[in-house]
Design a protein around this motif. Sequence first.
Motif, PDB file in Angstrom:
ATOM      1  N   LEU A 162       1.016  -1.270  -0.261  1.00  0.00           N
ATOM      2  CA  LEU A 162      -0.377  -0.235  -0.372  1.00  0.00           C
ATOM      3  C   LEU A 162       0.657   1.142  -0.201  1.00  0.00           C
ATOM      4  O   LEU A 162       0.365   2.349  -0.784  1.00  0.00           O
ATOM      5  CB  LEU A 162      -0.739   0.041   1.351  1.00  0.00           C
ATOM      6  N   ASP A 163       2.049   1.420   1.025  1.00  0.00           N
ATOM      7  CA  ASP A 163       3.086   2.406   0.726  1.00  0.00           C
ATOM      8  C   ASP A 163       3.495   2.630  -0.965  1.00  0.00           C
ATOM      9  O   ASP A 163       3.560   3.838  -1.016  1.00  0.00           O
ATOM     10  CB  ASP A 163       3.668   1.837   1.838  1.00  0.00           C
ATOM     11  N   VAL A 218       0.527   4.595  -2.826  1.00  0.00           N
ATOM     12  CA  VAL A 218       0.410   5.459  -2.714  1.00  0.00           C
ATOM     13  C   VAL A 218       1.645   6.012  -2.555  1.00  0.00           C
ATOM     14  O   VAL A 218       1.160   7.095  -3.917  1.00  0.00           O
ATOM     15  CB  VAL A 218      -0.020   5.883  -1.042  1.00  0.00           C
ATOM     16  N   ARG A 219       3.277   5.925  -2.170  1.00  0.00           N
ATOM     17  CA  ARG A 219       4.300   7.041  -3.242  1.00  0.00           C
ATOM     18  C   ARG A 219       4.421   7.183  -4.092  1.00  0.00           C
ATOM     19  O   ARG A 219       4.671   8.147  -4.896  1.00  0.00           O
ATOM     20  CB  ARG A 219       5.171   6.511  -2.290  1.00  0.00           C
ATOM     21  N   TRP A 253       0.361   7.056  -6.921  1.00  0.00           N
ATOM     22  CA  TRP A 253       0.030   7.793  -6.430  1.00  0.00           C
ATOM     23  C   TRP A 253       0.679   9.139  -6.664  1.00  0.00           C
ATOM     24  O   TRP A 253       0.623   9.836  -7.554  1.00  0.00           O
ATOM     25  CB  TRP A 253      -0.990   7.724  -5.641  1.00  0.00           C
ATOM     26  N   GLY A 254       1.499   9.230  -5.668  1.00  0.00           N
ATOM     27  CA  GLY A 254       2.640  10.512  -5.548  1.00  0.00           C
ATOM     28  C   GLY A 254       3.704  11.168  -6.813  1.00  0.00           C
ATOM     29  O   GLY A 254       3.710  11.626  -7.577  1.00  0.00           O
ATOM     30  N   SER A 255       3.762   9.803  -7.614  1.00  0.00           N
ATOM     31  CA  SER A 255       4.934   9.747  -9.472  1.00  0.00           C
ATOM     32  C   SER A 255       3.975   9.257  -9.829  1.00  0.00           C
ATOM     33  O   SER A 255       4.402  10.781 -10.912  1.00  0.00           O
ATOM     34  CB  SER A 255       5.572   8.683  -7.712  1.00  0.00           C
ATOM     35  N   ARG A 291       1.022   9.243 -10.514  1.00  0.00           N
ATOM     36  CA  ARG A 291      -0.418  10.141 -10.855  1.00  0.00           C
ATOM     37  C   ARG A 291      -1.738   9.596 -11.509  1.00  0.00           C
ATOM     38  O   ARG A 291      -1.156   7.965 -12.138  1.00  0.00           O
ATOM     39  CB  ARG A 291      -0.229  11.523 -10.863  1.00  0.00           C
ATOM     40  N   LEU A 318      -7.177   2.156  -3.539  1.00  0.00           N
ATOM     41  CA  LEU A 318      -6.606   1.667  -2.497  1.00  0.00           C
ATOM     42  C   LEU A 318      -6.642   0.460  -1.696  1.00  0.00           C
ATOM     43  O   LEU A 318      -6.288  -0.087  -1.315  1.00  0.00           O
ATOM     44  CB  LEU A 318      -6.521   3.169  -1.465  1.00  0.00           C
ATOM     45  N   LEU A 335      -7.403  13.272 -11.419  1.00  0.00           N
ATOM     46  CA  LEU A 335      -6.612  12.744  -9.328  1.00  0.00           C
ATOM     47  C   LEU A 335      -5.923  14.004  -9.311  1.00  0.00           C
ATOM     48  O   LEU A 335      -4.986  14.583  -9.712  1.00  0.00           O
ATOM     49  CB  LEU A 335      -6.362  11.989 -10.048  1.00  0.00           C
ATOM     50  N   LEU A 393      -0.883  13.818  -4.761  1.00  0.00           N
ATOM     51  CA  LEU A 393      -0.524  13.475  -3.418  1.00  0.00           C
ATOM     52  C   LEU A 393      -0.960  14.400  -2.217  1.00  0.00           C
ATOM     53  O   LEU A 393       0.797  14.761  -1.878  1.00  0.00           O
ATOM     54  CB  LEU A 393       0.553  12.227  -3.397  1.00  0.00           C
ATOM     55  N   SER A 420      -9.659   3.796   2.161  1.00  0.00           N
ATOM     56  CA  SER A 420      -9.332   4.844   1.154  1.00  0.00           C
ATOM     57  C   SER A 420     -10.392   6.376   2.043  1.00  0.00           C
ATOM     58  O   SER A 420      -9.777   7.293   2.131  1.00  0.00           O
ATOM     59  CB  SER A 420     -10.769   4.446   0.086  1.00  0.00           C
TER      60      SER A 420
END
Lengths: 394, 394
Positions: free
Chosen positions: A48-49, A52-53, A56-58, A60, A280, B37, B40, B281
Amino acid sequence: MSELAVRAEKSDAADELAGLRERFVLDEAVYLDGNSLGALPAAVPGRLDDVVRRQWGSLRIRSWDESGWWTAPERIGDRIAPLVGAAAGQIVVGDSTSVNVFKALVGAVRLAGEGRDEILVDATTFPTDGYIAQSAARMTGCELRPVAPDEVADALGPRTAAVLLNHVDYRTGRLHDLPSLTAAIHAAGALAVWDLCHSAGALPVGLDAHGVDLAVGCTYKYLNGGPGAPAYLYVRRDLQDRFDSPLPGWNSHAEPFGMRTAYEPAAGAVRGRVGTPDILSMLALEAALEVWDGVSVEAVRAKSLALTDFFLECVGAYVPEGVVESLTPAAHAERGSQVALRCRDAGAVMKRLVERGVVGDFRSPDILRFGFTPLYVGFADVERAARVLAETVG
Amino acid sequence: MSELAVRAEKSDAADELAGLRERFVLDEAVYLDGNSLGALPAAVPGRLDDVVRRQWGSLRIRSWDESGWWTAPERIGDRIAPLVGAAAGQIVVGDSTSVNVFKALVGAVRLAGEGRDEILVDATTFPTDGYIAQSAARMTGCELRPVAPDEVADALGPRTAAVLLNHVDYRTGRLHDLPSLTAAIHAAGALAVWDLCHSAGALPVGLDAHGVDLAVGCTYKYLNGGPGAPAYLYVRRDLQDRFDSPLPGWNSHAEPFGMRTAYEPAAGAVRGRVGTPDILSMLALEAALEVWDGVSVEAVRAKSLALTDFFLECVGAYVPEGVVESLTPAAHAERGSQVALRCRDAGAVMKRLVERGVVGDFRSPDILRFGFTPLYVGFADVERAARVLAETVG
């Protein structure tokens, strides 16, 4: 050490599934509430990390393609499929169980066709199925009849469109006879909709083998997907072309990015999708399902029955007669993977049990529920739970 | 340095919201796809890790009470409320936007009462709203009429039960006049249902002030809740007692743990809940909403208009005339927080833009979409995006 404790130790030593416990994050407590919320699989936090990181974070929005987000509902459905006896291409993950009950039941009534205007629902069901069935009936012009599962065969008639049943009763842990009930429903020309919340991951279901029409289930109990993890919908392959969802969101469109004004349903299980998937939670579930790699549901079932047998034996040996009463059937063919004990002051008793490291749950008005998850519960856990219960109610 | 680049630098230096960018995880790219989207928020990974490892992994079922899982839908709804101009107690978070459109629209038809059997829907809507509206109409015995938003006032009549409109058009970025449309709908005795997906978090909505009846929205665009994060449902306080959900799951029951056979709806916004909330989520979204601490939506709106004005100006200065055409209204009162440019080979152009670090998206058949999220997009980003666009299409 008591004779039962010795036997527990031997059983654990001989248990081929014992090593699976390492796939979970657990502590000293005896966790007998996996039938409510499965324990955390060790692979989940790291995955999950990354979701997310990095995803999603990079990456996107690129992750909708590159990280497989868009196809997650059907991909994860295919991962669940063998656990419930389904070939690939018939399950999609998403939404809550309640929402999927609505899709399945309205879909079933529409599949049943003209002249059938009655829905039968398990009178002992977990309440949400009954509430949603009432709404499905109201919105399709049907009458809803609550019927005990063992009275379904007699209640079926030419008006019956669909029957919604629980594979395992959430309170008593009673396992209903899916093959024969499904056959009886089909003989009456109706559709069988099964709720697998309390059976999937605990025992063989055999959806394809028994010709079940539609099914739903949650993923946060024996499938360990996490709190409120997305549920799933099964639509038998040969019904998919005629499945007519009451929630035809854009994700179920034949060409979702065509942005067409007119709705045209996708082929296959994807037709059961609705809105944008909850990534997620969904990818946490996908990581959680890896605990099933190399595990046979038959072996899980054998251990589950051994665990519940042993628990009932230990309770019989340790708890003074008359203090608790088992509501769970003694016959293996009628037992899920939990034991329900009726007990005075059950709420207070469960509180004390939890304080002493034996975690089950309380169900109104007077039931102690103990769930046995063969992937991480052992025989010594069971003996300890019964011993602590005896000390608590004694 | 060009004159526009100099102005961009000055605008960034004077921007009171510029520091908010630090609340997000971003890189060198110009991210103009926050309308699809959101980026983050920096608080999310750590929070979610705690939710997974401690709340799920260690506290397990105790977290339903102790970690506030059970009340998350209404608690997070109350956190969204001020962003859309709603007092507390009117919003619950959960399910997808599509599912919430179904709840809202069926609920609205039932609130409208006897004799009203027509639903009007924005003919230019994001498709899912139209598909779901069709299902809601079918299941409530209504006729569905697609109508352009500027023709709604003329289309309203004594048969109109409900009108479903988008606050901001997903393709063109046009902002519709929520106050006057809502007033016109009310004057005709119908209910106004607004989809806030493309406005919440980008501009003031004023749900309470304008007497909106029901509203829905997603949380993964300007609210940065993460891919497929749960959506929300607003039911105006004085309608809540009569709100009759088509998805009356156990979470909307007055006494959910009473496990009653008969459905009795809860009071308040909670009546809009359905099944078990999707905790991972949902709590990621809760952490994401902290970026709004101390931020005024009015300041966000002012910067948003300055950004889109500046982008249109830079595009006008850099891109040869006739190569792109803006579909986004020039008037501030009609503009959301995105700019849509019609362009030949828009799909291929967007691909090249993304390769060069300017991330927008493509919408069929010929539209480049650029979303401007005032919390993390600056004026230099805007100038660079227009410059790269000019080089790409040139």
